[in-house]
Design a protein around this motif. Structure first.
Motif, mmCIF file in Angstrom:
data_model
loop_
_atom_site.group_PDB
_atom_site.id
_atom_site.type_symbol
_atom_site.label_atom_id
_atom_site.label_comp_id
_atom_site.label_asym_id
_atom_site.label_seq_id
_atom_site.Cartn_x
_atom_site.Cartn_y
_atom_site.Cartn_z
ATOM 1 N N LYS A 188 49.398 48.438 48.886
ATOM 2 C CA LYS A 188 50.605 47.943 49.572
ATOM 3 C C LYS A 188 51.870 48.536 48.950
ATOM 4 N N ARG A 210 44.732 35.136 37.004
ATOM 5 C CA ARG A 210 43.491 35.905 37.070
ATOM 6 C C ARG A 210 43.372 36.823 35.862
ATOM 7 N N PRO A 269 45.827 31.600 51.406
ATOM 8 C CA PRO A 269 45.293 30.736 50.327
ATOM 9 C C PRO A 269 45.490 31.313 48.930
ATOM 10 N N ASP A 270 45.640 30.413 47.964
ATOM 11 C CA ASP A 270 45.725 30.797 46.549
ATOM 12 C C ASP A 270 44.335 30.945 45.923
#
Ligand code: GFB
Length: 310
Positions: A188, A210, A269-270
């Protein structure tokens, strides 16, 4: 492991399998068996059985799986459960039938409960409900761990299980609908920079934490475990270091040299709020990750020239 032993790497076209093949070749293993999914459909028991019968591998790295990021996991729920159960059941069963000496089953950190204490210790398995977006994948991987343990208990098979953290590296998937966050953000930002777009959209709130490991480190750890670990249960493979998705986005923005805005789309969503691996078991066994995240991303980004979107 003898350098001439027949070693089957299931999933050798994928990011993990290809990294394991590179590592084995580098270490001088000369008898590496690989077949593409067009040649061998691992979801078909008779095909898998015939392959093992004909080739008699001594060691198996089970890196074949249907994988993807949060959206793919949540969309193709039946495929993620069915394909993964079939692939691992067929390989583990054939390994037993055809006398494989040792098998390494690879899973994922999403096997742990969504709200497990952090860092994630191996004994947190099955102590709470799973994250909904990847429950089918996690259920398949948990079944794989239990199948390896059951073959060990009932038949004395030396099958081991390792759970890697989120991975990145060569042969990753850059399809924005199916990929994980790290390759998605590289693509992106690169495209936005190339096209002069003023902003890049990041899914979710940016708050989830993460941990990311270069797949070459995972390949090294996998070979290490194949040579040094012979116990039931599972071992985490990770770096022990995590960061937020927002911090990851800022790091990738800097590496790519993009100067536009980051917009967080909270309609997406997370997933799990955090999944940091406790890697003390692996460290005590004698292995540690060594590629830091910035070095790893710079390396991956420098190697992307052959991608059609680049
Ligand atoms: O990497 P990812 O898809 O998987 O997403 P998981 C991690 C986080 O990054 C989520 C956010 O909070 C996403 O919402 N994110 C932000 C993005 N922008 C993007 C984007 O453009 N693409 C993607 N994909 N994410 C998977 C599991 O969970 O991790 C699997 O679904 C498996 O079962 C795998 O365990 C390792 O880390 O949330």
């Amino acid at each position: 492991m003898d350098k001439n032993s027949p070693i089957y790497v299931a999933g050798h076209r994928g990011m993990v399998g290809s990294a394991i093949v590179r590592k084995l070749e580098k270490e001088g293993f000369s008898n590496i068996l690989t077949l593409s999914s067009a040649q061998l459909d691992l979801r078909r028991q008779t095909e898998v059985d015939a392959f093992f019968q004909a080739n008699k591998p001594a060691y198996v790295f089970l890196a074949a799986a249907k994988v993807g990021g949060i959206l793919a996991n949540n969309t193709y729920r039946a495929d993620f459960l069915y394909d993964n159960l079939m692939i691992q059941n067929n390989i583990i069963h054939a390994a037993w039938q055809h006398g494989v000496e040792k098998l390494l089953f690879l899973g994922s950190s999403c096997i742990y409960p969504k709200l497990a204490p952090q860092p994630l210790r191996e004994d947190y398995l099955l102590t709470g409900p799973l994250e909904a977006t990847n429950e089918p994948y996690a259920i398949a991987k948990i079944a794989g761990i239990k199948l390896c343990d059951a073959f060990r208990t009932q038949y004395g098979c030396n099958y081991i299980s390792a759970m890697p953290t989120n991975l990145y590296g060569p042969n990753d998937n850059y399809d924005l609908e199916k990929s994980h966050v790290l390759p998605a953000l590289i693509r992106k930002m690169h495209e936005a920079q190339k096209n002069g777009s003023p902003e890049v959209v990041i899914w979710g709130s940016g708050a989830p934490m993460r941990e990311f490991m270069h797949v070459d480190d995972l390949a090294e750890a996998s070979l290490f475990l194949m040579q040094n670990f012979n116990e039931p249960g599972l071992v985490n493979i990770g770096t022990g270091v995590d960061l937020s998705i927002k911090e990851l986005a800022l790091l990738i923005r800097e590496i790519v040299g993009y100067s536009g805005n980051l917009r967080f789309d909270s309609s997406k969503p997370d997933g799990t709020p955090r999944k940091l691996m406790d890697v003390s078991k692996l460290n005590k066994l004698g292995w540690k990750a060594h590629t830091d995240l910035e070095t790893g991303i710079r390396k991956v980004y420098a190697e992307l020239g052959n991608q059609e979107w680049f």
